[in-house]
Structure formats: C-alpha cells, structure tokens
Enzyme design. Sequence first.
Site, mmCIF file in Angstrom:
data_model
loop_
_atom_site.group_PDB
_atom_site.id
_atom_site.type_symbol
_atom_site.label_atom_id
_atom_site.label_comp_id
_atom_site.label_asym_id
_atom_site.label_seq_id
_atom_site.Cartn_x
_atom_site.Cartn_y
_atom_site.Cartn_z
ATOM 1 N N ARG A 11 10.681 6.055 -11.176
ATOM 2 C CA ARG A 11 11.145 4.944 -10.976
ATOM 3 C C ARG A 11 10.565 4.162 -10.395
ATOM 4 O O ARG A 11 9.094 4.039 -10.643
ATOM 5 C CB ARG A 11 12.285 5.751 -10.268
ATOM 6 C CG ARG A 11 13.173 7.242 -10.791
ATOM 7 C CD ARG A 11 14.525 7.101 -9.258
ATOM 8 N NE ARG A 11 13.574 8.421 -8.521
ATOM 9 C CZ ARG A 11 13.765 8.110 -7.766
ATOM 10 N NH1 ARG A 11 13.844 6.495 -6.901
ATOM 11 N NH2 ARG A 11 13.339 8.925 -6.590
ATOM 12 N N VAL A 51 3.038 13.830 -2.953
ATOM 13 C CA VAL A 51 1.634 13.145 -2.191
ATOM 14 C C VAL A 51 1.605 13.408 -0.989
ATOM 15 O O VAL A 51 0.337 12.979 -0.383
ATOM 16 C CB VAL A 51 1.556 11.786 -2.120
ATOM 17 C CG1 VAL A 51 1.491 11.153 -4.071
ATOM 18 C CG2 VAL A 51 2.624 11.261 -1.861
ATOM 19 N N ASN A 77 1.860 4.204 -5.183
ATOM 20 C CA ASN A 77 2.297 3.494 -5.489
ATOM 21 C C ASN A 77 3.310 4.703 -4.615
ATOM 22 O O ASN A 77 5.092 4.277 -3.980
ATOM 23 C CB ASN A 77 3.316 3.316 -6.734
ATOM 24 C CG ASN A 77 4.929 3.373 -7.260
ATOM 25 O OD1 ASN A 77 4.382 1.694 -6.307
ATOM 26 N ND2 ASN A 77 5.040 4.010 -7.854
ATOM 27 N N SER A 129 3.364 -3.534 0.758
ATOM 28 C CA SER A 129 4.779 -4.459 0.789
ATOM 29 C C SER A 129 4.492 -5.685 1.685
ATOM 30 O O SER A 129 3.957 -5.491 2.645
ATOM 31 C CB SER A 129 6.227 -3.275 1.578
ATOM 32 O OG SER A 129 7.106 -4.155 2.432
ATOM 33 N N TYR A 142 8.768 1.681 8.151
ATOM 34 C CA TYR A 142 8.777 1.696 6.927
ATOM 35 C C TYR A 142 7.457 0.529 6.759
ATOM 36 O O TYR A 142 6.420 0.312 6.386
ATOM 37 C CB TYR A 142 9.412 0.866 6.472
ATOM 38 C CG TYR A 142 9.019 -0.063 5.141
ATOM 39 C CD1 TYR A 142 9.182 1.672 4.155
ATOM 40 C CD2 TYR A 142 9.092 -0.507 4.724
ATOM 41 C CE1 TYR A 142 8.555 1.164 2.786
ATOM 42 C CE2 TYR A 142 8.867 -1.223 3.185
ATOM 43 C CZ TYR A 142 8.689 -0.593 2.047
ATOM 44 O OH TYR A 142 8.513 -0.328 0.776
ATOM 45 N N ALA A 144 5.164 -0.755 9.445
ATOM 46 C CA ALA A 144 3.276 0.155 9.910
ATOM 47 C C ALA A 144 3.237 0.930 9.419
ATOM 48 O O ALA A 144 1.709 1.116 9.302
ATOM 49 C CB ALA A 144 4.167 0.874 11.565
ATOM 50 N N LYS A 146 2.706 0.218 5.642
ATOM 51 C CA LYS A 146 2.285 -0.441 5.356
ATOM 52 C C LYS A 146 1.458 -0.935 5.567
ATOM 53 O O LYS A 146 0.691 -1.898 5.120
ATOM 54 C CB LYS A 146 3.442 -1.871 4.341
ATOM 55 C CG LYS A 146 4.347 -0.768 3.312
ATOM 56 C CD LYS A 146 4.123 0.362 2.691
ATOM 57 C CE LYS A 146 5.142 0.696 1.598
ATOM 58 N NZ LYS A 146 4.228 1.133 0.575
HETATM 59 P P1 NDP Z 1 11.803 3.880 -6.205
HETATM 60 O O1 NDP Z 1 12.202 4.639 -4.558
HETATM 61 O O2 NDP Z 1 12.524 3.193 -6.828
HETATM 62 O O3 NDP Z 1 11.045 4.824 -6.923
HETATM 63 C C1 NDP Z 1 9.741 5.444 -5.196
HETATM 64 C C2 NDP Z 1 9.254 7.098 -6.454
HETATM 65 O O4 NDP Z 1 7.741 7.831 -5.783
HETATM 66 C C3 NDP Z 1 9.804 7.693 -7.627
HETATM 67 O O5 NDP Z 1 9.176 7.971 -8.756
HETATM 68 C C4 NDP Z 1 9.130 9.058 -6.656
HETATM 69 O O6 NDP Z 1 9.966 9.973 -7.428
HETATM 70 C C5 NDP Z 1 8.067 8.638 -5.705
HETATM 71 N N1 NDP Z 1 8.377 9.289 -4.617
HETATM 72 C C6 NDP Z 1 8.930 9.149 -3.283
HETATM 73 N N2 NDP Z 1 8.659 10.124 -2.121
HETATM 74 C C7 NDP Z 1 7.043 10.921 -2.898
HETATM 75 C C8 NDP Z 1 6.126 12.054 -2.987
HETATM 76 N N3 NDP Z 1 6.267 12.221 -1.385
HETATM 77 N N4 NDP Z 1 5.620 12.496 -3.605
HETATM 78 C C9 NDP Z 1 5.557 11.865 -4.820
HETATM 79 N N5 NDP Z 1 6.336 11.325 -5.201
HETATM 80 C C10 NDP Z 1 7.131 10.468 -4.186
HETATM 81 O O7 NDP Z 1 10.164 2.798 -5.518
HETATM 82 P P2 NDP Z 1 9.929 2.147 -5.803
HETATM 83 O O8 NDP Z 1 9.604 1.692 -6.913
HETATM 84 O O9 NDP Z 1 10.839 0.887 -5.186
HETATM 85 O O10 NDP Z 1 9.195 1.076 -4.224
HETATM 86 C C11 NDP Z 1 7.890 2.011 -5.071
HETATM 87 C C12 NDP Z 1 6.980 1.465 -4.278
HETATM 88 O O11 NDP Z 1 7.109 0.004 -3.686
HETATM 89 C C13 NDP Z 1 6.932 1.699 -2.634
HETATM 90 O O12 NDP Z 1 5.980 2.418 -2.529
HETATM 91 C C14 NDP Z 1 7.391 1.211 -2.145
HETATM 92 O O13 NDP Z 1 7.474 0.528 -0.805
HETATM 93 C C15 NDP Z 1 7.296 -0.434 -2.425
HETATM 94 N N6 NDP Z 1 7.985 -1.595 -2.266
HETATM 95 C C16 NDP Z 1 9.199 -1.367 -2.487
HETATM 96 C C17 NDP Z 1 9.935 -2.794 -2.460
HETATM 97 C C18 NDP Z 1 11.048 -2.465 -3.495
HETATM 98 O O14 NDP Z 1 11.235 -4.073 -2.828
HETATM 99 N N7 NDP Z 1 11.870 -1.497 -4.136
HETATM 100 C C19 NDP Z 1 9.373 -3.636 -2.589
HETATM 101 C C20 NDP Z 1 8.241 -3.887 -1.282
HETATM 102 C C21 NDP Z 1 7.668 -2.252 -1.727
HETATM 103 P P3 NDP Z 1 10.550 11.340 -6.687
HETATM 104 O O15 NDP Z 1 11.760 11.178 -5.796
HETATM 105 O O16 NDP Z 1 10.885 12.205 -7.412
HETATM 106 O O17 NDP Z 1 8.789 11.805 -5.901
#
Ligand code: NDP
Length: 234
Positions: A11, A51, A77, A129, A142, A144, A146
């Site tokens: 996603r 993860v 990610n 972030s 969150y 902390a 990052k």
């Molecule tokens: P989404 O919520 O759209 O996607 C998160 C993804 O991480 C999903 O594919 C989810 O898949 C996976 N995921 C979550 N937890 C786990 C886990 N424990 N193990 C394996 N996979 C996991 O998030 P974003 O695309 O928005 O965010 C991606 C990154 O970008 C993150 O690190 C976020 O902190 C960072 N970020 C996002 C911002 C934003 O505004 N959107 C801003 C700044 C940073 P599944 O649920 O199947 O595990």
Amino acid sequence: MAHLLISGGTRGIGKACVKLFASHGYKVSSLSRSGRSDEIIEGVTYYQCDVKDPEEVGLAVKSAVRSFGAVDVLISNAGISVSGLAQDMKFTDYRDVMDTNFGGLFNLANAVIPGMVEQRSGVILAVSSMWGQTGASCEALYSASKGAVDSYIKSLAKELGPSGIRVNAVSPGVIDTDMMKCYSDEDRDALCAETPAGRLGTPEEVAETLYFLQSEKASFITGQIIGVNGGFLI
Ligand code: NDP
C-alpha cells in the site's frame, strides 16, 4: 537483475516503490503482515511477514534470496502511527510503534547486511518522517521512533561505508496514503495550508526520491536524511 527487498510494499509509499522498481526491471520482494496486494505486478513476490519479528524477517529474507539472489537494495518502509496525548499512550502502543518503525529497520538491516558486506556493495534506505526531526504534538511515540531511525541510518552509514554500502533515509512530509485516513477534511486542509507547496505529497514523489538514492547517480550520497515535504520543514 537487481533485487529490491522492501517492507510494506502492498500500500501507499511502498506500493509506489514496488511499481517503480518493477517497471525498471528490478526483481522485488515485498514483506508485509497481509502478504497480499490488490494488484498483481510482474516480477514481484509478496511474503507474509511481520517486521517486528526477527525470526519471520530472517526466514522471509532467506526465501527471497533463494528466489532472486542477494539483496542489492533494502527499503525499510513499513510503519504505523498512533495519535493521542503522550500521557494516554500505553506500554503496548510504545512496543507496537517502536518495534515496527525502528525494530523493523533493525531486523531487516541485520538480515541483509552480511550478504551486502560479502558482495562489498548494497544500498540501505529507510522511510523516516519529518516528525522524527522536529517532533509532533500528539504523535510523540511516532516521532521518537522516526528519530531513532534517523540516528540508526547515520550510524550505519559510518559503519558500512568502508564495505561499499550506502545508507540513507527519506523524510516525507504529509503524503496522501491510507495513513492519512485518520485525519478529518479540516485537518487535511490545515496540513495543506501549512505546506508551502499547498498540497499533500504523492507516494510516487517519495518513490522517485528513493529510486534516485539507490541509483549510481547518488553514488556519493550516504548518511543523509532527505526531506520530501513540499517545504513543510525548511
Ligand atoms: P500505509 O499505511 O499506506 O502502508 C503501510 C504499509 O506497511 C502496508 O503495506 C502495511 O501492510 C505495512 N506494514 C505495517 N506494519 C507492518 C508490520 N508490522 N510488518 C510488515 N509490514 C507492515 O503507510 P504509508 O505508505 O503512508 O507509510 C509508509 C512509510 O512512510 C511509513 O514508515 C510511514 O511512517 C512513512 N511516512 C508516511 C507519511 C504519510 O504522510 N503517509 C509521512 C511520513 C512518513 P500490512 O498492513 O499488510 O502489514
């Protein structure tokens, strides 16, 4: 053919990376809890893996290496956020956020570093972030987590540079993904207004920055936290 291993490729920002790297001919292994994507993309294998769990990560990485060969590029990610007053956070929130956002990077890096050191090449990237740099009210955990990612990335860059491995992070601002669903329309408008570019960023804009950072064009860039934030943090 080069091999990208990415967490959270199903996603948002991760999915945009998967599509971009696959379109450039990379073999891609994506690790996520669901292990499922709503789109089939050629050259991509999805692994079910949390993860937070070092054993699951180790097994998934071994399996990915068996299929596609040594990992050339790692993108840590996967991330989660939890909002609320710092004083209301539970220990379980602390564990979830730290173990996913920072522990995920720790587990993934540990699983790929020996192979990269052996090859004397590789690129490790993390999606951090901007809140890790400035701190965010009502997102203290969150932020902390990052902040820990940023320090770890800088330290790894120093430790692994002599082995031919580059290590960087991108530090997105507000990006339009599922993570933003918890915000009201008013909150989103306020965030757009606070962003000099006047809008939210797209997952593709973050993916393009990560693609550049892993490329030879970025061969002298390591240990950096690169902002992708429309000017929110200057
Ligand atoms: P989404 O919520 O759209 O996607 C998160 C993804 O991480 C999903 O594919 C989810 O898949 C996976 N995921 C979550 N937890 C786990 C886990 N424990 N193990 C394996 N996979 C996991 O998030 P974003 O695309 O928005 O965010 C991606 C990154 O970008 C993150 O690190 C976020 O902190 C960072 N970020 C996002 C911002 C934003 O505004 N959107 C801003 C700044 C940073 P599944 O649920 O199947 O595990």
